[in-house]
Each structure stands twice: as C-alpha cells, then as structure tokens.
Design a protein around this motif. Sequence first.
Motif, PDB file in Angstrom:
ATOM      1  N   PHE A  54       0.814  -1.226   0.000  1.00 59.44           N
ATOM      2  CA  PHE A  54       0.000   0.000   0.000  1.00 59.44           C
ATOM      3  C   PHE A  54       0.840   1.266   0.000  1.00 59.44           C
ATOM      4  O   PHE A  54       0.332   2.359  -0.249  1.00 59.44           O
ATOM      5  CB  PHE A  54      -0.931   0.015   1.216  1.00 59.44           C
TER       6      PHE A  54
ATOM      7  N   ALA B 237      13.015   6.080   7.058  1.00 60.75           N
ATOM      8  CA  ALA B 237      13.260   4.942   7.944  1.00 60.75           C
ATOM      9  C   ALA B 237      12.222   3.913   7.544  1.00 60.75           C
ATOM     10  O   ALA B 237      11.122   4.275   7.143  1.00 60.75           O
ATOM     11  CB  ALA B 237      13.043   5.348   9.395  1.00 60.75           C
ATOM     12  N   SER B 238      12.550   2.628   7.666  1.00 57.63           N
ATOM     13  CA  SER B 238      11.563   1.663   7.212  1.00 57.63           C
ATOM     14  C   SER B 238      11.773   0.266   7.771  1.00 57.63           C
ATOM     15  O   SER B 238      12.890  -0.166   8.008  1.00 57.63           O
ATOM     16  CB  SER B 238      11.592   1.598   5.681  1.00 57.63           C
ATOM     17  N   THR B 239      10.638  -0.425   7.936  1.00 62.24           N
ATOM     18  CA  THR B 239      10.694  -1.857   8.221  1.00 62.24           C
ATOM     19  C   THR B 239      10.725  -2.647   6.905  1.00 62.24           C
ATOM     20  O   THR B 239      10.624  -3.857   6.915  1.00 62.24           O
ATOM     21  CB  THR B 239       9.486  -2.295   9.073  1.00 62.24           C
TER      22      THR B 239
ATOM     23  N   THR C 185       8.208   0.673   2.974  1.00 64.91           N
ATOM     24  CA  THR C 185       8.406   2.082   2.630  1.00 64.91           C
ATOM     25  C   THR C 185       9.718   2.232   1.870  1.00 64.91           C
ATOM     26  O   THR C 185       9.807   2.984   0.892  1.00 64.91           O
ATOM     27  CB  THR C 185       8.412   2.955   3.900  1.00 64.91           C
TER      28      THR C 185
ATOM     29  N   PHE D  68      13.240   0.228  14.239  1.00 62.00           N
ATOM     30  CA  PHE D  68      12.568   1.222  13.402  1.00 62.00           C
ATOM     31  C   PHE D  68      12.381   2.555  14.127  1.00 62.00           C
ATOM     32  O   PHE D  68      12.574   3.624  13.543  1.00 62.00           O
ATOM     33  CB  PHE D  68      11.202   0.689  12.951  1.00 62.00           C
TER      34      PHE D  68
ATOM     35  N   GLY E  62       1.029  -0.210  12.536  1.00 60.06           N
ATOM     36  CA  GLY E  62       2.440  -0.178  12.891  1.00 60.06           C
ATOM     37  C   GLY E  62       2.812   1.227  13.317  1.00 60.06           C
ATOM     38  O   GLY E  62       2.690   1.607  14.479  1.00 60.06           O
ATOM     39  N   ASN E  63       3.209   2.032  12.326  1.00 64.40           N
ATOM     40  CA  ASN E  63       3.526   3.430  12.626  1.00 64.40           C
ATOM     41  C   ASN E  63       2.256   4.287  12.635  1.00 64.40           C
ATOM     42  O   ASN E  63       2.300   5.475  12.878  1.00 64.40           O
ATOM     43  CB  ASN E  63       4.534   3.952  11.588  1.00 64.40           C
TER      44      ASN E  63
ATOM     45  N   GLY F 139       0.221   5.332  10.261  1.00 62.36           N
ATOM     46  CA  GLY F 139      -0.085   6.238   9.163  1.00 62.36           C
ATOM     47  C   GLY F 139      -1.279   5.762   8.350  1.00 62.36           C
ATOM     48  O   GLY F 139      -2.140   6.557   7.962  1.00 62.36           O
ATOM     49  N   ASN F 140      -1.354   4.467   8.108  1.00 64.65           N
ATOM     50  CA  ASN F 140      -2.389   3.971   7.212  1.00 64.65           C
ATOM     51  C   ASN F 140      -3.789   4.110   7.810  1.00 64.65           C
ATOM     52  O   ASN F 140      -4.721   4.521   7.133  1.00 64.65           O
ATOM     53  CB  ASN F 140      -2.101   2.509   6.834  1.00 64.65           C
TER      54      ASN F 140
ATOM     55  N   ALA G 136       7.125  -6.126   9.430  1.00 64.21           N
ATOM     56  CA  ALA G 136       6.661  -4.829   8.911  1.00 64.21           C
ATOM     57  C   ALA G 136       6.048  -3.965  10.014  1.00 64.21           C
ATOM     58  O   ALA G 136       6.077  -2.736   9.932  1.00 64.21           O
ATOM     59  CB  ALA G 136       5.639  -5.042   7.799  1.00 64.21           C
ATOM     60  N   ILE G 137       5.491  -4.589  11.047  1.00 65.11           N
ATOM     61  CA  ILE G 137       4.842  -3.814  12.115  1.00 65.11           C
ATOM     62  C   ILE G 137       5.583  -3.981  13.452  1.00 65.11           C
ATOM     63  O   ILE G 137       4.989  -3.898  14.522  1.00 65.11           O
ATOM     64  CB  ILE G 137       3.334  -4.153  12.257  1.00 65.11           C
TER      65      ILE G 137
ATOM     66  N   ILE H  31       7.118  -2.203  15.583  1.00 64.68           N
ATOM     67  CA  ILE H  31       7.242  -0.774  15.873  1.00 64.68           C
ATOM     68  C   ILE H  31       6.729  -0.524  17.294  1.00 64.68           C
ATOM     69  O   ILE H  31       5.642  -0.994  17.650  1.00 64.68           O
ATOM     70  CB  ILE H  31       6.434   0.046  14.835  1.00 64.68           C
TER      71      ILE H  31
ATOM     72  N   GLU I 292       1.576 -10.766   3.158  1.00 61.27           N
ATOM     73  CA  GLU I 292       2.697 -10.922   4.086  1.00 61.27           C
ATOM     74  C   GLU I 292       2.168 -11.025   5.521  1.00 61.27           C
ATOM     75  O   GLU I 292       1.005 -10.669   5.776  1.00 61.27           O
ATOM     76  CB  GLU I 292       3.717  -9.813   3.903  1.00 61.27           C
TER      77      GLU I 292
ATOM     78  N   THR J 204      -2.195  -5.442   3.438  1.00 60.13           N
ATOM     79  CA  THR J 204      -1.311  -4.326   3.108  1.00 60.13           C
ATOM     80  C   THR J 204      -0.148  -4.648   2.174  1.00 60.13           C
ATOM     81  O   THR J 204       0.336  -3.780   1.457  1.00 60.13           O
ATOM     82  CB  THR J 204      -0.758  -3.759   4.420  1.00 60.13           C
TER      83      THR J 204
HETATM   84  N1  F0G Z   1       1.435  -3.676   6.813  1.00 62.23           N
HETATM   85  C1  F0G Z   1       2.590  -3.622   6.141  1.00 62.23           C
HETATM   86  C2  F0G Z   1       2.864  -4.689   5.132  1.00 62.23           C
HETATM   87  C3  F0G Z   1       3.508  -2.594   6.390  1.00 62.23           C
HETATM   88  O1  F0G Z   1       4.657  -2.541   5.714  1.00 62.23           O
HETATM   89  C4  F0G Z   1       3.215  -1.616   7.375  1.00 62.23           C
HETATM   90  C5  F0G Z   1       4.145  -0.544   7.680  1.00 62.23           C
HETATM   91  C6  F0G Z   1       1.980  -1.713   8.034  1.00 62.23           C
HETATM   92  C7  F0G Z   1       1.126  -2.749   7.725  1.00 62.23           C
HETATM   93  C8  F0G Z   1       1.552  -0.736   9.055  1.00 62.23           C
HETATM   94  O2  F0G Z   1       1.205   0.494   8.482  1.00 62.23           O
HETATM   95  O3  F0G Z   1       2.822   1.919   9.668  1.00 62.23           O
HETATM   96  O4  F0G Z   1       0.905   2.902   8.426  1.00 62.23           O
HETATM   97  O5  F0G Z   1       0.534   1.659  10.542  1.00 62.23           O
HETATM   98  N2  F0G Z   1       5.307  -0.461   7.213  1.00 62.23           N
HETATM   99  C9  F0G Z   1       6.222   0.676   7.385  1.00 62.23           C
HETATM  100  C10 F0G Z   1       7.460   0.483   6.539  1.00 62.23           C
HETATM  101  C11 F0G Z   1       6.485   1.038   8.792  1.00 62.23           C
HETATM  102  O6  F0G Z   1       8.521   1.040   6.878  1.00 62.23           O
HETATM  103  O7  F0G Z   1       7.390  -0.179   5.522  1.00 62.23           O
HETATM  104  P1  F0G Z   1       1.362   1.829   9.326  1.00 62.23           P
END
Ligand code: F0G
Length: 357
Positions: free
Chosen positions: A57, A80-82, A85, A131, A184-185, A187-188, A231-232, A234, A278, A304
């Motif tokens: 996404f 910065a990223s997991t 991003t 992260f 995670g962070n 934002g979404n 990915a999460i 955080i 994932e 996502t």
């Molecule tokens: N799912 C996936 C596959 C993600 O990569 C992330 C976040 C999230 C969910 C959570 O989204 O951060 O907006 O709450 N990935 C970030 C990255 C942190 O660096 O790729 P979020």
Amino acid sequence: MHGLIERYRERLPFAPGDPVVSLGEGATPLVLAPRLSERAGTEVWCKLEGANPTGSFKDRGMTSAVSAAVREGARALVCASTGNTAASAAAYAARAGVRCAVIVPEGKIATGKLAQALMHGARVIALRGNFDAALALVRQLAERHPISLVNSVNEFRIEGQKTAAFELLESLDGEIDGLCIPVGNAGNITAYWRGFTEMGARPRMLGFQAAGAAPLVHGHPIEHPETVASAIRIGNPARWEQAMNAMTASGGGVAAVSDEQILSAYRFLASEEGIFCEPASAASVAGLLAHGARDCRRVVCVLTGHGLKDPDTAIEQLDDPGATRERAAAGRGGGSVTPCEAELGAIERAVMGGEPS
Ligand code: F0G
C-alpha cells in the motif's frame, strides 16, 4: 491505467500541470472472501494492496510524497523503514531520477523488500537499532539537510493513502460497516479515516497490532518490540494520537494478536482463499477472527503487502507445528515438498499418493 493523482486530483493537493511521479498505483482488487466470511460469521472482503506496483500500500502515499518532493525541487529522498516504505521510496525515486537513502533495522527486514531497495538503486543503511530509532534519526537528518523525508510523518503520504478509502466506498456503494487493519507506525489507519470522513462515511476502525509490538493496546511505547510480522515491529508510532482518535471516533478499537494467530491467519488466507499476503497484513484477519467484528455486517480487511515480500517466513511454515496440523486436517496433501525420482512410477506415487484413484 492512470495513477492515483490523476484519478483523484480534485481531492488531493495537486494542481493540473504539477509534476506527477507515478507507477500506476491504486485501483487494487477488492475480493469477497467466502470461507473467511463463514469463519468470521459476517461478510468479509479483502482489499489486496499487495497488487500495487511495488507490492504494498505504500505506493499510494509514495506517488504523492515523491511528486510533491519533485515539485519542491528535491534532489534526494530519505526514509526509515521496516522494509515496504524503503522498497516503495526506492522505486519512486528511481522513476523520478532522484537519489534515495533508506534506513532499515539491521537483519530485520524481509528479503524481498531488501532486494527491491537494492535493485532500485537506493543506498541501504542497516541500522544497529530498531525502526523507532531509525525514524528519530531520519527526522533529525531531514531537518539539517536538504533531503525530503518520505515517511508517513509527511502529510503527502497520508493524502495519497486516503484514496484507498475512496476506492472501498466506490466498490461497495458506500456500504461498509468496519475496516480491519494492521497498525504499525499508524499512518495507514490515519489515512483511511481521513478518506472516509472526507466522504461522510464512518465505518468502525478496527486496528490490530502484534502482541509483542502493541504500544497502542498497552497505552505506552514498547522499548523492544518483537514480532514475526517484521513490517509492524514498531514500538512508538508516529501517528499515535490520530490513530487512537480514528478508532475512538468511529466506535472501533485496537487489540493485539499473537504471532501464532497472525501466522495461522496468514496460512488460512493462502490455503483457503488463494490470497498470499505478508504476515503483517494477516494481522487484520487474525484480529477479526480473534476479536470479532463488533456487530458489523460487512467488513473489509486491508491486506497491506504481498506474500512474496517475505519468502523466508512462507518457507519456514513447512516446519511449523500449526501448519502441519492444518495440513493433516485439510486432507488436501498440499503445502509440503515431496522429493521425487525422475521416473513415471515415482511421479505417480508422488502426485496421486494417498488419494483414491
Ligand atoms: N502492513 C505492512 C505490510 C507494512 O509494511 C506496514 C508498515 C503496516 C502494515 C503498518 O502500516 O505503519 O501505516 O501503521 N510499514 C512501514 C514500513 C512502517 O517502513 O514499511 P502503518
């Protein structure tokens, strides 16, 4: 296919004639999930965000953030990223012809994401820290140097990502009662809520975090977050308050799911619905199954990122005791690897073995 900015320009902060950096993102599939619906006891749709150009996404926010950066004359991007991003920023930077540096926690990002960042020519910096430490550092870096920060602290990221809410409302004629989404962070979830409220919709926002990385559930930052859903992983989300506001204002909430629940949902989606996401993405479905849909008649689970991002976790499922039990129960004989000699008899036994002929 036009990208998001062209499709939704009147709802985004871009004027006609502004530069657009696009890879044709958005317009991702929304599919009904019949077996999941049966298990959840409600109608469940999956939004396949892994079908975006870089497999997550993030491309929605990245077309917007990178287009804005180019408009401002930026020569370089940083994040910065997991992992996702980083992959997305690297791709859009390549497309725009600007430089890109990505800061990732050393040894903690999925293989596919690392491969993407490298192939797109980003400078990949493996931080000896998580992260949260990486994000704190890039924020300082971007203050000191003329380099554009494309994490979701960047407003353009949220603006681009809110378009996913528009697509859901269009596809379902505005009839959506709940949204299950990994957090995670944060934002979404912030972006979806903005998109929904701009269109006058108020589905329940049901956020799910991995149990070992669940600051919003515990109400305080987690110093050493841990989860298989890298990915999460955080501990101190940048959009903490906006995420909490989205969940409270919509009558939703936040809950935790264990790694075991996440992996079980991950396997269920792949083997029963044909959807390979994932692990972090499966947290939305794990949350729905573990915590229910709070009277929602129709819910959407946001998946996502694509399963191909993290082949190692998929392959590890071969040895997972939960996966072995499920294989036996399903009786379909799949999900395992059978070695075979190159001769007909052996092939027959391998292909037909255990099945009535
Ligand atoms: N799912 C996936 C596959 C993600 O990569 C992330 C976040 C999230 C969910 C959570 O989204 O951060 O907006 O709450 N990935 C970030 C990255 C942190 O660096 O790729 P979020």
